[in-house]
Design an enzyme around this catalytic site. Structure first.
Site, mmCIF file in Angstrom:
data_model
loop_
_atom_site.group_PDB
_atom_site.id
_atom_site.type_symbol
_atom_site.label_atom_id
_atom_site.label_comp_id
_atom_site.label_asym_id
_atom_site.label_seq_id
_atom_site.Cartn_x
_atom_site.Cartn_y
_atom_site.Cartn_z
ATOM 1 N N HIS A 69 -57.685 19.613 -2.895
ATOM 2 C CA HIS A 69 -57.759 19.993 -1.438
ATOM 3 C C HIS A 69 -58.428 21.577 -1.769
ATOM 4 C CE1 HIS A 69 -54.622 22.322 -3.386
ATOM 5 N NE2 HIS A 69 -54.545 23.659 -2.514
HETATM 6 N N1 UDP Z 1 -47.284 17.924 -3.112
HETATM 7 C C1 UDP Z 1 -45.818 17.760 -2.721
HETATM 8 N N2 UDP Z 1 -46.595 15.984 -1.915
HETATM 9 C C2 UDP Z 1 -48.241 15.627 -2.551
HETATM 10 C C3 UDP Z 1 -48.362 16.983 -3.151
HETATM 11 C C4 UDP Z 1 -48.264 17.920 -3.325
HETATM 12 O O1 UDP Z 1 -44.402 17.537 -2.403
HETATM 13 O O2 UDP Z 1 -48.273 14.773 -1.573
HETATM 14 C C5 UDP Z 1 -46.832 19.945 -3.852
HETATM 15 C C6 UDP Z 1 -46.409 19.748 -5.191
HETATM 16 O O3 UDP Z 1 -45.630 18.773 -5.990
HETATM 17 C C7 UDP Z 1 -46.360 21.213 -5.171
HETATM 18 C C8 UDP Z 1 -47.132 21.705 -3.870
HETATM 19 O O4 UDP Z 1 -46.844 20.562 -2.910
HETATM 20 O O5 UDP Z 1 -45.032 21.717 -4.886
HETATM 21 C C9 UDP Z 1 -48.004 22.054 -4.605
HETATM 22 O O6 UDP Z 1 -49.127 22.267 -3.083
HETATM 23 P P1 UDP Z 1 -50.359 22.407 -3.217
HETATM 24 O O7 UDP Z 1 -51.308 21.374 -4.106
HETATM 25 O O8 UDP Z 1 -50.741 22.147 -1.036
HETATM 26 O O9 UDP Z 1 -50.830 23.825 -3.308
HETATM 27 P P2 UDP Z 1 -51.462 24.771 -4.376
HETATM 28 O O10 UDP Z 1 -50.260 24.797 -5.159
HETATM 29 O O11 UDP Z 1 -52.764 24.448 -5.002
HETATM 30 O O12 UDP Z 1 -51.521 26.474 -3.727
#
Ligand code: UDP
Length: 350
Positions: free
Chosen positions: A208
């Site tokens: 993403h």
């Molecule tokens: N996550 C989720 N469902 C999904 C993809 C990610 O619950 O389909 C969770 C993942 O386990 C983690 C969080 O969302 O706890 C991460 O969010 P994201 O990847 O959007 O953001 P980042 O961590 O890169 O800021």
């Protein structure tokens, strides 16, 4: 002991996950009262509502639907609305998580009103200012009075920028969240059955980051990388709405042999998926760490990472970088009691 009032600003999926253990701990602390603002940055049910319902997070006290699609328009809109809430609530502190536009807006609103700011997940750096997240986290760190770091590397990064007061190490809330949720996920989630996967026979991919989605020239090789890995074992790919939109714009089709496309899944499903995976391919900060929490090797679909200890300790590697380092346990991230530590730190600091 007087009660401290806290306004927490959340707006995106990773922030709901971080709020899950901390809001729970705050609710159990009689000397704190938390009000939550949801900026509406993430609004799809499967990116927002599902986290509140599944994880039992109290519904937000203020829920905006944020207008504007550019960073400036979105952040400006959130800033004005958060300011209104803070002007009437006059809390003892504002708490923000991580590095999103909601973090930036919450930090600016608090700083301009002279309200102490707590930044949870402070000190993370990619050293790549082309990332919107990098700008957001730098500003939040430089405005915060209380900086809660999940790693020693984060404390070092802050020191290099001259920030040494109010800096604390408190483990990682995502580790707390995973420890609380995994036993529940193992009982409640039917995601493996729904997708027809059996344990230890598939991988998980998520994509993403703007750097991977905003240019077709960037997204195509990421998809090719996932497709190549999917020749060895099926790769479950819950696709973020931003990435769906980017693929549509670029005319890219993620349905390749071995890639199991699904909508974004709830946190419990994600916990179960990660727990039984053989490999994780991701550009997500949170998912890189979660791969380690579940002891699954990760390939980061980026050219740098903020979570350098995952690479140093052999659990993660950059897709265009060298092979895994020798594997060892990571000393950071705590014992699953980061939320309790953060409450104690705020008690002492505010
Ligand atoms: N996550 C989720 N469902 C999904 C993809 C990610 O619950 O389909 C969770 C993942 O386990 C983690 C969080 O969302 O706890 C991460 O969010 P994201 O990847 O959007 O953001 P980042 O961590 O890169 O800021």
């Amino acid at each position: 002991m007087g009660q401290k009032t806290l306004v927490t600003v959340v707006g995106t999926r990773p922030q709901f996950v971080k709020a899950f253990p901390l809001s729970r701990a705050l609710q159990a602390a009689p000397d704190f009262r938390e009000a939550m603002i949801h900026t509406g940055q993430h609004f799809d049910d499967n990116m927002s509502a599902v986290f509140f319902s599944e994880l039992g997070i109290r519904p937000p006290d203020h829920h905006f639907s944020v207008a504007g699609t550019t960073h400036g328009a979105m952040t400006g809109d959130m800033l004005a609305r958060i300011e209104q809430v803070l002007l009437s609530a006059r809390p003892d502190a504002v708490l923000v998580y991580g590095d999103t536009n909601s973090t930036l807006a919450g930090a600016l609103a608090a700083a301009k009103l002279g309200i102490p700011l707590v930044h949870v997940e402070a000190g993370l750096r990619s050293f790549n200012r082309a990332m919107p997240e990098e700008i957001n986290r730098i500003v939040a760190d430089h405005l915060a009075q209380v900086l809660i770091c999940p790693t020693r590397a984060a404390i070092g990064n802050l020191k290099d920028e001259g920030i040494v007061t109010g800096v604390h190490l408190a483990g990682d809330l995502m580790y707390d969240a995973m420890r609380l949720a995994t036993p529940i996920a193992e009982r409640a989630s039917k995601v493996l059955e729904r997708l027809g996967m059996s344990p230890k026979s598939y991988g998980v991919a998520t994509v993403h980051r703007a750097a991977n989605t905003d240019e077709p020239d960037a997204l195509a090789p990421v998809l090719d990388y996932i497709a190549n890995e999917a020749r060895r074992q099926p790769i479950v790919f819950p696709i973020h709405p931003r990435t769906v939109a980017a693929m549509k714009r670029a005319g890219l089709d993620p349905s390749r042999p071995g890639i199991v496309v699904t909508e974004p899944v709830g946190y419990l499903d994600m916990c179960r998926l990660l727990h039984h995976a053989t490999v994780v391919l991701t550009d997500s900060g949170g998912v890189q760490k979660e791969a380690y929490f579940h002891r699954v090797p990760c390939v980061t679909l980026r050219d740098e990472t903020e979570w350098t200890e995952t690479v140093d300790c052999g659990w993660n590697r950059l897709w265009r970088g060298p092979d895994y380092a020798p594997r060892r346990d990571i000393a950071d991230y705590g014992d699953g009691d980061a939320a309790a530590e953060i409450v104690a730190l705020m008690r002492d600091s505010l």
